[in-house]
Design a protein around this motif. Structure first.
Motif, mmCIF file in Angstrom:
data_model
loop_
_atom_site.group_PDB
_atom_site.id
_atom_site.type_symbol
_atom_site.label_atom_id
_atom_site.label_comp_id
_atom_site.label_asym_id
_atom_site.label_seq_id
_atom_site.Cartn_x
_atom_site.Cartn_y
_atom_site.Cartn_z
ATOM 1 N N CYS A 8 61.922 -52.417 -3.743
ATOM 2 C CA CYS A 8 62.861 -51.298 -4.007
ATOM 3 C C CYS A 8 62.916 -50.573 -5.408
ATOM 4 C CB CYS A 8 64.306 -51.794 -3.649
ATOM 5 S SG CYS A 8 64.551 -52.574 -2.024
ATOM 6 N N ARG A 11 67.434 -51.518 -9.354
ATOM 7 C CA ARG A 11 68.456 -51.465 -8.681
ATOM 8 C C ARG A 11 69.689 -52.156 -9.203
ATOM 9 N NH1 ARG A 11 68.124 -49.595 -3.365
ATOM 10 N NH2 ARG A 11 66.207 -48.524 -3.051
ATOM 11 N N ASP A 12 70.687 -51.468 -9.137
ATOM 12 C CA ASP A 12 72.167 -52.012 -9.688
ATOM 13 C C ASP A 12 72.627 -53.393 -9.259
ATOM 14 O OD1 ASP A 12 74.673 -50.728 -11.391
ATOM 15 O OD2 ASP A 12 75.332 -52.138 -9.763
ATOM 16 N N ARG A 14 75.112 -54.558 -8.156
ATOM 17 C CA ARG A 14 75.885 -54.723 -6.936
ATOM 18 C C ARG A 14 75.330 -54.841 -5.794
ATOM 19 N NH1 ARG A 14 78.572 -48.728 -7.995
ATOM 20 N NH2 ARG A 14 77.124 -48.748 -9.706
ATOM 21 N N GLU A 15 74.034 -54.329 -5.889
ATOM 22 C CA GLU A 15 73.121 -54.545 -4.574
ATOM 23 C C GLU A 15 72.772 -56.061 -4.187
ATOM 24 O OE1 GLU A 15 70.002 -51.845 -4.099
ATOM 25 O OE2 GLU A 15 71.216 -50.059 -4.290
ATOM 26 N N GLN A 59 72.018 -55.721 -0.138
ATOM 27 C CA GLN A 59 72.349 -53.993 0.024
ATOM 28 C C GLN A 59 70.989 -53.480 -0.317
ATOM 29 O OE1 GLN A 59 74.627 -53.706 1.962
ATOM 30 N NE2 GLN A 59 76.709 -53.410 0.833
ATOM 31 N N GLY A 60 69.803 -54.041 0.078
ATOM 32 C CA GLY A 60 68.673 -53.312 -0.205
ATOM 33 C C GLY A 60 67.506 -53.827 0.967
ATOM 34 N N CYS A 61 66.648 -54.351 0.524
ATOM 35 C CA CYS A 61 65.218 -54.786 1.452
ATOM 36 C C CYS A 61 65.486 -56.080 2.067
ATOM 37 C CB CYS A 61 64.134 -54.692 0.481
ATOM 38 S SG CYS A 61 63.910 -55.990 -0.571
#
Ligand SMILES: [Zn+2]
Lengths: 87, 173
Positions: A8, A11-12, A14-15, A59-61
């Motif tokens: 991805c 990323r932050d 929190r993901e 909250q991603g892949c």
């Protein structure tokens, strides 16, 4: 804090979901001594410096990631997929 | 066979704040396509589209393949043929689609989504979060986004986005 997911990109925090030491990947043999299982499940070194732990890009892949980071400098050294040949 | 009536998740009228409009979109058929190991290219060929790379959408006509995770894409606006070398599941009734478009859409999303979307372009998609809700964000164009989230969370998603729109509208340009 940011992790650069191999799929991805950056990323932050929190993901991601934090699981624990990357030691969980080194599962003892089923017939290993109880001490080996005790070490595997409970005993950690807690060094000041480089550590490896497992994060889930929830909250991603949805990849499991092995993160090498430095607890003294807060540098994220590497983020690697746990599954081989991910795409 | 009973007559089933398709109902929208919200049935809400569009709202506009700060020249930016939130609306509920019709969701066409949406199918999760998870190719068997090493079959992504073949699956793409069978669908007449390239299987998308991470964060990307491929499209032809009204059909799109939207990257949705590791070895996973959503086929939107098309029907998956039989015999695809992939795990195929119909997701249509599990999701809601919202559109957010207008001059300050990026500012609205900046309050909810942990990504910098200022340079976002058509062809990009992001699997990320809308506050705590799972989100597939599709970039339709400059200041123009489609937000896919779980239908069970449609009202929360709508509330979150409208709240952010009101707050952006309250600030000077
Ligand atoms: Zn990821």
């Amino acid at each position: 804090m940011r992790l650069t997911c191999p799929l991805c990109g950056p990323r932050d925090r929190r993901e991601f979901y934090y699981y624990g030491a990357a030691e969980y990947l080194n599962r003892p043999a089923p017939d290993a001594a109880p001490e080996a299982w005790d070490d595997h499940l409970h005993n950690r070194d807690n060094p000041a410096g480089l550590v490896q732990d497992l994060w889930y890009h929830e909250q991603g892949c949805c990849s499991w990631l092995k993160v090498t980071r430095n607890t003294v400098t807060h540098e994220i050294v590497t983020v690697e997929p746990v599954a081989g040949g991910a795409a | 066979m009973p007559e089933l009536i398709a109902k929208p998740a919200l049935g809400a009228a569009p709202v506009t704040h700060a020249g930016t409009t939130l609306a509920e979109a019709d969701l066409p058929q949406m199918t999760a396509i998870a190719p068997w190991p090493g079959q992504a290219e073949a699956v793409g060929r069978a669908l007449g589209l390239q299987f998308p790379l991470p964060n990307a959408v491929t499209e032809a006509g009204g059909t799109r393949l939207v990257w949705a995770g590791r070895d996973l894409a959503f086929l939107i606006g098309g029907v998956a043929p039989e015999g695809l070398a992939a795990a195929v599941t119909d997701q249509s009734d599990g999701w809601v689609a919202l559109t957010l478009s207008g001059a300050r859409a990026v500012e609205v999303l900046a309050r909810l989504v942990p990504l910098d979307l200022r340079a976002a372009q058509r062809g990009q998609t992001f699997r990320t979060a809308l506050n705590h809700l799972p989100l597939i964000l599709i970039v339709e164009g400059e200041g123009d986004f489609t937000l896919l989230t779980f239908r069970s969370m449609a009202r929360t998603a709508w509330h979150e986005v409208e709240e952010a729109m009101v707050k952006v509208a309250a600030r000077a340009l």
